[in-house]
Every structure is written in C-alpha cells, then in structure tokens.
Design a protein around this motif. Structure first.
Motif, mmCIF file in Angstrom:
data_model
loop_
_atom_site.group_PDB
_atom_site.id
_atom_site.type_symbol
_atom_site.label_atom_id
_atom_site.label_comp_id
_atom_site.label_asym_id
_atom_site.label_seq_id
_atom_site.Cartn_x
_atom_site.Cartn_y
_atom_site.Cartn_z
ATOM 1 N N ARG A 128 0.855 -1.108 -0.038
ATOM 2 C CA ARG A 128 0.077 0.012 0.224
ATOM 3 C C ARG A 128 0.885 1.391 -0.149
ATOM 4 O O ARG A 128 1.663 1.371 0.872
ATOM 5 C CB ARG A 128 -0.829 -0.074 1.363
ATOM 6 N N GLN A 130 1.937 4.971 0.871
ATOM 7 C CA GLN A 130 1.567 5.638 1.946
ATOM 8 C C GLN A 130 2.182 7.037 1.465
ATOM 9 O O GLN A 130 3.385 7.531 1.548
ATOM 10 C CB GLN A 130 2.588 5.194 3.118
ATOM 11 N N ALA A 142 -3.103 11.773 -0.987
ATOM 12 C CA ALA A 142 -3.514 10.767 -0.341
ATOM 13 C C ALA A 142 -5.087 10.338 -1.031
ATOM 14 O O ALA A 142 -5.522 9.218 -1.153
ATOM 15 C CB ALA A 142 -3.920 10.999 1.302
#
Length: 205
Positions: A128, A130, A142
C-alpha cells in the motif's frame, strides 16, 4: 443537531474516502443550490481527520507548516479542488456506464502519478502506497491514491449516484439487494417520500 447530512461540512455518507471527498459539494447538479461545504486549509485538515485520512495530532503541525511555508495554502486547496473537479466526471461516467471524458481522465491519472512519486511503499503486506502527512498538498496525494484504490478495487461495481434531483452525491451500495437509491434516507429519501405524498394528495383532490 443537524437534520440532514448537508447541514454540516463533514458528510460521510459515501462509504469510501474518495466518494466522501467528491461529496464535499452539496447539490452538485443543481447550480441554484450548489454549496461547497469545505473551504480553506483548516477546514480541509479537519475534514481529513473526520474521514480518517489524518490523525488529530497531525493537524496542528500541518497547519503550522502551511503558515510557515513559502507556498501559500491557497495553492494546495486549489489543487484539492482541481482533483475533485477531475474526479466528478469520472465517477459520473462510471455510474452511467460511459467512457470517462479524456481530459478529466488524463488529469486524474496525472494526480495519481504525482501521488505515487511522493509516496513511500513500506515493506509490508498488503502492499500500500503511503503518502506524507506533513503538508496540505499531501492530502491531495492521499485522496488521489484513495481514488485509485476505489477505481481499481472490488467495490467498483457498488458505486452509485443519489437519485435525488440535483443531489449528485455518490455512495457505495452495500445493501443486500443492491437497490439503494439515496445518499441518505433522512435527506433525499425523505424528500422523495414527501414529493410522492404531495403528488398523491393532489391526485385525490
């Protein structure tokens, strides 16, 4: 107490951060009533806490960094608004089963590319990306990664747009029957019931 999700700047009816981000404008499809519910750097930072994208202890530090930064926070908030505007037509195309418009699709792709360039990939599973949490512009990254997660994930087929006239809010339909129509039964659902009741009353009259 708010009587409708639209009475607050934080309206988490989407079921996914990317959809809640798209829903930060109320009555998106009705220009006479359109309202941007999240305005300014502080409002965006607090919204990110409510959605779980930022922790509360990061907000004050982030806002202090924005104040000290030579790049005005207006630039970061404008970038957020651009991302949101590029996301809307892609989501509309998804729920309408159309091909996304080329310009907005390319712009959204660029947002995702920039987000990955500024993110780290920890050695942990599942993999994932970040993004950072030090600047307001990190929130844009994000959200771009959240949009990628939504548009490439298993929930893609559950994305819906509210059937309320002028609403335009998106949500994940997690109902067993897959027939959810409203962003909120207390909001657009109630409006629809009121319209149908008024119509029946006029017909009987």
């Amino acid at each position: 107490m708010p009587t409708s999700p639209r009475d607050s700047g934080v309206s988490l009816v989407g079921g996914h951060p990317a959809l809640d981000f798209a829903n930060t404008v109320a009555w998106r499809l009705d220009p006479a009533r359109t309202v941007d519910r999240v305005r300014g750097a502080e409002a965006w930072a607090r919204w990110a806490v409510a959605t779980g994208l930022l922790t509360a202890d990061r907000v004050d530090a982030l806002l202090r960094a924005e104040t000290a930064d030579s790049t005005p926070s207006d630039t970061a908030t404008a970038a957020l608004i651009d991302l949101r505007a590029d996301l809307w037509p892609v989501l509309d195309a998804l729920v309408d089963d159309h091909e996304p418009p080329a310009a907005e699709w390319e712009a959204l792709r660029q947002h995702m590319v920039l987000a990955r360039e500024g993110a780290v990939l920890p050695p942990a599973f599942p993999l994932r990306w970040q993004p950072g949490t030090d600047r307001l512009d990190d929130l844009r990254h994000a959200l771009a990664l959240q949009a990628e997660d939504l548009l490439s994930g298993e929930c893609l087929g559950r994305v819906r747009r509210c059937a309320g006239p002028g609403c335009g809010w998106f949500f994940l339909d997690r109902s067993r029957s897959g027939t959810r129509r409203w962003c909120s039964s207390q909001d657009c659902g109630n409006r629809d019931r009121a319209r149908r009741h008024y119509s029946r009353t006029r017909q009987r009259g």
